[in-house]
Design a protein around this motif. Structure first.
Motif, PDB file in Angstrom:
ATOM      1  N   THR A   1       0.839  -1.202   0.000  1.00 42.70           N
ATOM      2  CA  THR A   1       0.000   0.000   0.000  1.00 42.70           C
ATOM      3  C   THR A   1       0.872   1.251   0.000  1.00 42.70           C
ATOM      4  O   THR A   1       1.813   1.363   0.792  1.00 42.70           O
ATOM      5  CB  THR A   1      -0.929   0.024   1.225  1.00 42.70           C
ATOM      6  OG1 THR A   1      -1.839  -1.073   1.135  1.00 42.70           O
ATOM      7  CG2 THR A   1      -1.720   1.320   1.308  1.00 42.70           C
ATOM      8  N   ILE A   2       0.544   2.184  -0.912  1.00 45.84           N
ATOM      9  CA  ILE A   2       1.200   3.491  -0.947  1.00 45.84           C
ATOM     10  C   ILE A   2       0.221   4.508  -0.371  1.00 45.84           C
ATOM     11  O   ILE A   2      -0.927   4.602  -0.822  1.00 45.84           O
ATOM     12  CB  ILE A   2       1.569   3.896  -2.390  1.00 45.84           C
ATOM     13  CG1 ILE A   2       2.489   2.848  -3.022  1.00 45.84           C
ATOM     14  CG2 ILE A   2       2.223   5.274  -2.410  1.00 45.84           C
ATOM     15  CD1 ILE A   2       2.696   3.032  -4.518  1.00 45.84           C
ATOM     16  N   VAL A   3       0.664   5.237   0.634  1.00 42.20           N
ATOM     17  CA  VAL A   3      -0.176   6.276   1.236  1.00 42.20           C
ATOM     18  C   VAL A   3      -0.017   7.546   0.409  1.00 42.20           C
ATOM     19  O   VAL A   3       1.093   8.074   0.264  1.00 42.20           O
ATOM     20  CB  VAL A   3       0.220   6.536   2.699  1.00 42.20           C
ATOM     21  CG1 VAL A   3      -0.695   7.581   3.333  1.00 42.20           C
ATOM     22  CG2 VAL A   3       0.172   5.230   3.502  1.00 42.20           C
TER      23      VAL A   3
ATOM     24  N   ASN B   1      -3.690   0.487  -2.889  1.00 47.63           N
ATOM     25  CA  ASN B   1      -3.331  -0.905  -2.641  1.00 47.63           C
ATOM     26  C   ASN B   1      -2.889  -1.568  -3.947  1.00 47.63           C
ATOM     27  O   ASN B   1      -3.668  -1.624  -4.917  1.00 47.63           O
ATOM     28  CB  ASN B   1      -4.523  -1.667  -2.048  1.00 47.63           C
ATOM     29  CG  ASN B   1      -5.012  -1.031  -0.763  1.00 47.63           C
ATOM     30  OD1 ASN B   1      -4.222  -0.604   0.061  1.00 47.63           O
ATOM     31  ND2 ASN B   1      -6.326  -0.964  -0.588  1.00 47.63           N
ATOM     32  N   ILE B   2      -1.655  -2.046  -3.968  1.00 47.05           N
ATOM     33  CA  ILE B   2      -1.067  -2.628  -5.176  1.00 47.05           C
ATOM     34  C   ILE B   2      -1.068  -4.149  -5.082  1.00 47.05           C
ATOM     35  O   ILE B   2      -0.620  -4.722  -4.083  1.00 47.05           O
ATOM     36  CB  ILE B   2       0.392  -2.143  -5.356  1.00 47.05           C
ATOM     37  CG1 ILE B   2       0.476  -0.623  -5.339  1.00 47.05           C
ATOM     38  CG2 ILE B   2       0.995  -2.729  -6.618  1.00 47.05           C
ATOM     39  CD1 ILE B   2      -0.172   0.046  -6.509  1.00 47.05           C
ATOM     40  N   SER B   3      -1.565  -4.813  -6.125  1.00 50.32           N
ATOM     41  CA  SER B   3      -1.471  -6.273  -6.230  1.00 50.32           C
ATOM     42  C   SER B   3      -0.243  -6.617  -7.066  1.00 50.32           C
ATOM     43  O   SER B   3      -0.059  -6.093  -8.165  1.00 50.32           O
ATOM     44  CB  SER B   3      -2.725  -6.852  -6.882  1.00 50.32           C
ATOM     45  OG  SER B   3      -3.853  -6.665  -6.056  1.00 50.32           O
ATOM     46  N   ILE B   4       0.595  -7.473  -6.533  1.00 47.94           N
ATOM     47  CA  ILE B   4       1.823  -7.877  -7.216  1.00 47.94           C
ATOM     48  C   ILE B   4       1.580  -9.192  -7.956  1.00 47.94           C
ATOM     49  O   ILE B   4       0.980 -10.127  -7.416  1.00 47.94           O
ATOM     50  CB  ILE B   4       2.977  -8.053  -6.209  1.00 47.94           C
ATOM     51  CG1 ILE B   4       3.148  -6.779  -5.358  1.00 47.94           C
ATOM     52  CG2 ILE B   4       4.275  -8.385  -6.922  1.00 47.94           C
ATOM     53  CD1 ILE B   4       3.508  -5.546  -6.150  1.00 47.94           C
ATOM     54  N   ALA B   5       2.050  -9.269  -9.164  1.00 47.56           N
ATOM     55  CA  ALA B   5       1.802 -10.432 -10.027  1.00 47.56           C
ATOM     56  C   ALA B   5       2.372 -11.712  -9.431  1.00 47.56           C
ATOM     57  O   ALA B   5       3.416 -11.702  -8.752  1.00 47.56           O
ATOM     58  CB  ALA B   5       2.414 -10.181 -11.400  1.00 47.56           C
TER      59      ALA B   5
END
Length: 587
Positions: free
Chosen positions: A39-41, A82-86
């Motif tokens: 997650t990047i704020v 919120n980032i989903s990583i492959a």
């Protein structure tokens, strides 16, 4: 994840024509209730994006998705991107990092640290408070070593003073030559017995004196027994041969008893310091402080330091008669330890009732210009309580360590047999298993809580095989070993197909182990390791129950799941070892 940070810096530069650094990016682990892993704020970005946190997140998310192969999706919750990583990234991480034998093993960082713990008095056995102290100190030392430090484990034994003279005097008066062998008692228990006898007789004398008109304070000072004990201490300090001989004999009994308890607890030490050798240290430091104007003398000749500007008070550092107080010898001992080992950091594992003492000690050393004083740290921990009536203590006041260990073994035996987990075990193997489970339960329960917190220890709750406990984790390890044993040899297979979400979550959790060690080492907090290993065991059990391992759809998937199971077992065993806990191969 450095690639996310680098890509975010580029995104901000291109989207908003603004240069930022890694320090400007708040990267967090995504909360479990949301999709994603990182997650990047984005709140801090709004000052140059001139947009809402949500729209800013949308901009950055779209940039990352379009430009970074490892990013598979994103979602925005208010100011949190919120980032989903492959899956391909997690497979790469597993195959090239996590699965390696060196995973989780830090390289030496060139720093040396001393961890001082235990520090018992030689007038009685180790008790419940000492148990938390020893387990905490030993685990912190193991974690620091795993983080790349050279570690020295030290024990400062309080082997002199009025307390040991009380036991000695009572033995002289009432012992009739009793020894550990003749009494059938561990040496520390025998000496503790006479400390209790002294206390009872002393209280009786106080009551007798009060009955003839003495105040309680007068009675405490004039009771014959305490006067005799003080005279014995004076003789000890004067080198009286008979007193020194008895002191050595009784301390030898105690050390033999302590050694047996330490072995049961699974703790050890690299260096022992004895107060009998260090209590005169520190007087040179007092002279140094007087010369520098750090200390001052009062009219009666006593030496003090004024710490009122630091929010403390005036502190006595040397009595008017020139004799040491505790802070005097602690100043000297701190210098001695540094002279011996030249460590970068020194950790004192001592209960929180000594918070003030260590504030004063460290502050004085800093004022004296000791450069190494900035590396001193008091690992202050809270008391341990037991539910009322759970255990009886030998002395009626505190629970001693040997009783606690015996109780844990008995509880482990009872619950293990009730669950039928000892089939095929010899009697010797059963006893070893009960000890392993009992000590695992005790250690895990005491170490899973932040050291600063006071805790309530329930022996029965600690051995619950389904709870947040050591035995649950131990059973998980045994379960994995059983699967691996039935599988035989594992073919090295690097999976290239899609990951199942449970497999991905397991890999993600495994990947966090080195960082967890770093955090635990930085904070001197074994609870970080304990709770990580519990989370790993929970995730593995979910994976075990929902996914077939030995009957997987393909041989490559079977081998991959066996390999990831093996890695999980290795990390569980390694993490539990950092807590001083052994894990069984079968159960």
């Amino acid at each position: 994840m450095d690639f996310i940070i680098d890509a975010t810096i580029k995104a901000v530069q291109q989207l908003y024509n603004t240069t930022i650094t890694a320090n400007d990016i708040n990267l967090q682990q995504t909360r479990k209730e949301f999709e994603g892993q990182v997650t990047i704020v984005t709140f801090s970005f709004t000052k140059f994006s001139r947009k809402s946190p949500e729209q800013t997140g949308q901009d950055v998310g779209e940039y990352l998705l379009a430009n970074i192969d490892e990013v598979s999706d994103f979602n925005i919750i208010k100011g949190f991107l919120n980032i989903s990583i492959a899956n391909s990234y997690w497979l790469y991480i597993y195959n090239n990092t996590i699965s390696k034998e060196s995973f989780g093993i830090a390289q030496p960082n060139g720093k040396k640290v001393m961890v001082e713990y235990s520090s018992p008095n030689t007038n009685k056995p180790l008790h419940l408070g000492h148990v938390r102290n020893n387990l905490l100190g030993y685990s912190v030392a193991a974690i620091l070593e795993a983080a790349g430090y050279e570690v020295v484990k030290a024990n400062l034994v309080n082997d002199r003073g009025i307390h040991i003279c009380k036991s000695m005097l009572a033995w002289q008066m009432f012992g009739e030559g009793e020894t550990p062998q003749s009494a059938g008692l561990k040496g520390d228990h025998l000496v503790g017995k006479y400390y209790v006898i002294f206390d009872k007789e002393y209280k009786r004398q106080i009551e007798d004196l009060k009955a003839v008109g003495k105040t309680e304070e007068e009675a405490k000072k004039s009771a014959p027994l305490i006067i005799q004990a003080q005279q014995m201490l004076q003789k000890w300090e004067a080198g009286d041969e008979a007193v020194i001989s008895l002191w050595k004999t009784m301390n030898t009994w105690v050390y033999d008893g302590f050694a047996k308890t330490y072995k049961k607890l699974g703790v050890d030490f690299d260096q022992y310091y004895y107060e009998s050798n260090t209590y005169l240290l520190g007087k040179d430091i007092i002279e140094e402080g007087l010369t520098k104007g750090i200390f001052f003398k009062k009219e009666d000749g006593s030496v003090w330091i004024d710490l009122t500007e630091e929010g403390l008070d005036q502190k006595l550092v040397l009595r008017a008669d020139g004799t040491s107080v505790y802070i005097t010898q602690d100043l000297g001992t701190a210098q001695l330890k540094y002279n011996d080992f030249g460590m970068d950091e020194s950790i004192y594992v001592v209960g929180n009732e000594q918070d003030y003492h260590f504030k004063v000690l460290f502050l004085i050393l800093q004022k004296l210009g000791k450069n190494w004083a900035k590396g001193l740290y008091h690992l202050s921990y809270g008391m341990v309580d037991l539910p009322s009536g759970k255990m009886k203590s030998r002395e009626g006041t505190v629970v001693d360590a040997d009783d606690l260990i015996a109780e844990m073994e008995a509880t482990a035996k009872e619950q293990t047999e009730a669950l039928g987990k000892t089939e095929g075990y010899s009697d010797e193997d059963k006893q070893h298993l009960y000890y392993m489970i009992g000590m695992g339960a005790l250690k895990y329960f005491l170490l899973k809580v932040d050291p600063k917190k006071r805790l309530l220890f329930d022996p029965n709750e600690s051995v619950d095989f389904q709870g947040h406990t050591g035995p649950f984790i131990q059973y998980t390890h045994a379960r994995i070993k059983s699967v691996l044993s039935r599988a035989g040899d594992i073919t090295q297979t690097n999976l290239t197909s899609e990951l199942d979400p449970l497999e991905r979550d397991l890999i993600i959790t495994l990947s966090q182990y080195p960082e967890t060690i770093e955090i635990a080492a930085k904070e001197f907090n074994p609870a970080a390791i304990a709770n990580y290993i519990y989370d790993l065991a929970k995730i593995y059990n979910k994976f075990y129950h929902e996914k077939s391992i030995l009957q997987a759809e393909s041989s490559s998937l079977k081998n991959f799941r066996l390999k990831i199971s093996s890695t999980t077992a290795k990390i569980i065993a390694h993490g539990m070892k950092l807590l001083g806990i052994n894990v069984p191969e079968r159960m």
